[in-house]
Design an enzyme around this catalytic site. Structure first.
Site, short mmCIF file in Angstrom:
data_model
loop_
_atom_site.label_atom_id
_atom_site.label_comp_id
_atom_site.label_asym_id
_atom_site.label_seq_id
_atom_site.Cartn_x
_atom_site.Cartn_y
_atom_site.Cartn_z
N ASP A 71 -7.75 -5.64 -0.07
CA ASP A 71 -8.09 -6.60 -1.34
C ASP A 71 -7.72 -7.86 -0.91
O ASP A 71 -8.09 -8.86 -1.88
CB ASP A 71 -7.66 -6.14 -2.60
CG ASP A 71 -8.29 -4.76 -2.74
OD1 ASP A 71 -7.43 -3.76 -2.97
OD2 ASP A 71 -9.37 -4.54 -2.92
N HIS B 112 1.00 -1.28 -0.03
CA HIS B 112 -0.01 -0.06 0.03
C HIS B 112 0.84 1.18 -0.01
O HIS B 112 1.86 1.03 0.62
CB HIS B 112 -0.91 -0.08 1.30
CG HIS B 112 -2.17 0.73 1.01
ND1 HIS B 112 -2.07 2.21 1.15
CD2 HIS B 112 -3.49 0.61 0.64
CE1 HIS B 112 -3.36 3.07 1.02
NE2 HIS B 112 -4.12 1.89 0.58
C1 SDX Z 1 -6.11 -0.14 -3.01
O1 SDX Z 1 -4.62 4.53 -2.07
C2 SDX Z 1 -5.33 3.73 -1.68
O2 SDX Z 1 -5.87 4.15 -0.36
C3 SDX Z 1 -5.98 2.57 -2.24
C4 SDX Z 1 -6.92 1.78 -1.64
C5 SDX Z 1 -8.34 2.42 -1.27
O3 SDX Z 1 -8.93 2.02 -0.30
O4 SDX Z 1 -8.50 3.30 -2.24
O5 SDX Z 1 -6.43 1.18 -0.39
C6 SDX Z 1 -7.41 0.43 -2.36
O6 SDX Z 1 -6.03 0.14 -4.32
C7 SDX Z 1 -5.35 -1.33 -2.37
C8 SDX Z 1 -3.93 -1.68 -3.15
C9 SDX Z 1 -4.46 -2.95 -3.91
N1 SDX Z 1 -3.67 -2.91 -5.03
C10 SDX Z 1 -2.78 -4.25 -4.93
O7 SDX Z 1 -3.06 -5.09 -4.16
C11 SDX Z 1 -1.90 -4.37 -6.07
C12 SDX Z 1 -0.63 -4.87 -5.63
N2 SDX Z 1 0.05 -3.85 -4.93
C13 SDX Z 1 1.20 -3.10 -5.75
O8 SDX Z 1 0.84 -3.01 -7.11
C14 SDX Z 1 1.59 -1.75 -4.81
O9 SDX Z 1 1.76 -2.33 -3.45
C15 SDX Z 1 0.48 -0.70 -4.61
C16 SDX Z 1 0.13 -0.39 -6.10
C17 SDX Z 1 -0.71 -1.22 -3.92
C18 SDX Z 1 1.10 0.46 -4.05
O10 SDX Z 1 2.35 0.93 -4.93
P1 SDX Z 1 3.23 2.01 -4.60
O11 SDX Z 1 3.23 2.41 -3.29
O12 SDX Z 1 3.51 2.73 -5.57
O13 SDX Z 1 4.66 1.01 -4.25
P2 SDX Z 1 5.69 0.55 -5.18
O14 SDX Z 1 5.03 0.15 -6.48
O15 SDX Z 1 6.56 1.67 -5.38
O16 SDX Z 1 6.39 -0.62 -4.44
C19 SDX Z 1 7.44 -0.44 -3.80
C20 SDX Z 1 8.44 -1.37 -3.93
C21 SDX Z 1 8.77 -1.67 -4.97
O17 SDX Z 1 9.77 -2.35 -5.15
P3 SDX Z 1 11.40 -1.38 -5.53
O18 SDX Z 1 10.99 -0.61 -6.74
O19 SDX Z 1 11.50 -0.32 -4.27
O20 SDX Z 1 12.45 -2.29 -5.63
O21 SDX Z 1 7.58 -2.68 -3.43
C22 SDX Z 1 7.48 -3.48 -4.35
C23 SDX Z 1 7.68 -2.79 -5.61
O22 SDX Z 1 8.13 -3.64 -6.61
N3 SDX Z 1 6.05 -4.06 -4.33
C24 SDX Z 1 5.73 -5.11 -4.44
C25 SDX Z 1 4.45 -5.15 -4.23
N4 SDX Z 1 3.83 -3.96 -3.86
C26 SDX Z 1 4.88 -3.06 -4.10
N5 SDX Z 1 6.35 -6.34 -4.72
C27 SDX Z 1 5.76 -7.29 -4.74
N6 SDX Z 1 4.24 -7.60 -4.47
C28 SDX Z 1 3.99 -6.33 -4.20
N7 SDX Z 1 2.34 -6.49 -4.00
#
Ligand code: SDX
Length: 393
Positions: A328, A270
């Protein structure tokens, strides 16, 4: 300083607005709606009362609540001619595609609630959107499975009405299971609002141009559909089923850590929560309760989800990056046990979040100083240069 832009890939550090509706402390895993913690609201309140709180800022008296619930109940019907919008879609259209189209089309039907300069029209539009979204979501589902539309009933609660419109058929009576109704209402509450997430920011940006409320909410639905946002609940259950059993989990955790693999653990991570998502905690408890009450013994998907959470949280990669289950991760397990196909998970998220979008839309319009949104960029392209004729290229 105004001309010096720093590139921020996710607008993490820039505040897009001020608000009094929802507060998130990402480090403490705290989510407050008008000051009330989400776990107390999920346990002690119910969705329409939370809607009143988000819209008007205070918990209602019994008289205020009765009047509000009565208003919402009496706006659940859709204009009969709107059925033609549903019938224009292919049967296999994703229900989110139908919802985006039908909600946008409301602009063409409810002309007496599209003038955003008129506060009474804004109020009517708010009630219509909250009231009609369950009917729209349920009819999108019914249309996708080739069953007749079921009209809303005024003798049922908001959640029970939605279940009735989804699962009843004209051929036989349908009794709404109170366990499912309570679980449905709690899922609505857990998704009601969440500060300036991508879809809410989309609604605010659309509204800042003066667009009508139905067009703004349709834009929010479109943004929510993405798998990084509201589409994650569908993607998460599909991922858990693809994993299939706990012994396959290490393989998927390795893939999630592999920078060369685009795979991410759906339902994990998140942008704001850096400790835990309080909604996921409540959802996990609810999953245990609902599956137990429904007599769904030893649900293999729930077992896989719990083992995945355990192994991921024990892995340094996830703890260092502060990744853990979000709202989720468990919701799809409950929704599937209730009888919904995965294609209905995000429509249910959209239905639930409508009150959050509407509350934030109203708050923005109530600010006399609000202006059209106009994000800037960090330009990295060519400097000035002259046109080159084609014979010289
Ligand atoms: C919702 O914003 C909100 O409040 C949204 C929400 C709401 O109520 O409206 O809470 C609802 O959208 C919840 C999130 C649902 N999405 C997912 O579950 C999809 C999987 N999660 C990721 O795509 C990600 O964690 C996000 C999109 C949720 C957050 O993305 P960020 O904050 O941009 O994090 P990031 O992509 O910059 O990740 C930081 C690091 C990265 O590694 P580095 O580039 O630093 O090496 O963490 C890694 C990412 O690769 N990472 C993950 C990961 N999520 C982040 N690695 C593996 N699996 C994951 N799920």
């Amino acid at each position: 300083q105004a001309d010096v832009f720093t590139y921020d890939p996710g607008f993490t550090s820039t505040a897009s607005c001020d608000s009094t509706i929802t507060f998130i402390d990402g480090d403490k895993g705290e989510l407050l709606h008008r000051g009330y913690p989400i776990d107390q609201l999920a346990e002690k309140s119910h969705y329409l009362e939370v809607c009143y709180l988000l819209l008007y800022g205070e918990l209602p008296s019994s008289g205020e609540l009765e009047k509000f619930e009565n208003t919402i109940t009496r706006h659940t019907m859709l204009h009969e001619q709107m059925q033609y919008f549903f019938r224009g879609f292919r049967r296999d259209a994703h229900p989110m595609a139908t919802m985006v189209g039908v909600v946008g089309a409301m602009s063409a039907f409810y002309h007496d609630s599209t003038d955003i300069s008129d506060n009474s029209q804004r109020e009517i539009a708010s009630h219509r959107l909250i009231a009609k979204m369950p009917t729209i979501a349920a009819w999108a589902y019914k249309y996708s499975i080739g069953q007749p539309f079921v009209y809303p009933r005024n003798d049922l609660s908001y959640a029970a009405n939605f279940l009735h419109m989804c699962f009843s058929v004209p051929a036989e009576p349908y009794h709404v299971n109170p366990i499912l109704s309570r679980a449905m209402d709690r899922i609505f509450t857990l998704h009601a609002d969440h500060e300036q997430n991508a879809s809410t920011s989309t609604v605010r940006l659309a509204s800042s141009s003066g667009a009508n409320p139905f067009a703004c909410i349709a834009a929010g639905i479109a943004c929510l559909w993405g798998p990084a946002h509201g589409g994650a609940n569908q993607a998460c259950l599909e991922m858990l089923k693809e994993i299939g059993s706990p012994d396959k989990i290490p393989e998927y955790i390795a893939r999630a850590k592999d920078k060369n693999d685009p795979f991410r653990l759906m339902g994990f991570g998140h942008r704001v929560y850096k400790n835990f998502d309080p909604r996921a905690t409540v959802m996990k408890q609810s999953a245990d309760e609902v599956l137990d009450l429904l007599g769904v013994e030893n649900n293999p998907v729930l077992a896989t989800a719990k083992e995945l959470e355990k192994q991921a949280l024990a892995d340094d990669y996830f703890s260092e990056k502060k990744l853990f289950p979000n709202v989720d991760f468990y919701s799809g397990i409950i929704l599937e046990a209730m009888g919904f196909p995965t294609s209905m998970f995000t429509p249910i998220f959209a239905l639930s979040r409508t009150v959050g979008w509407v509350s934030q839309w109203k708050e923005q319009l109530a600010d006399p100083h609000h202006r059209i949104g106009r994000p800037r960029q960090l330009y990295r392209g060519h400097t000035l240069r002259d046109y080159t004729d084609i014979e010289n290229r």
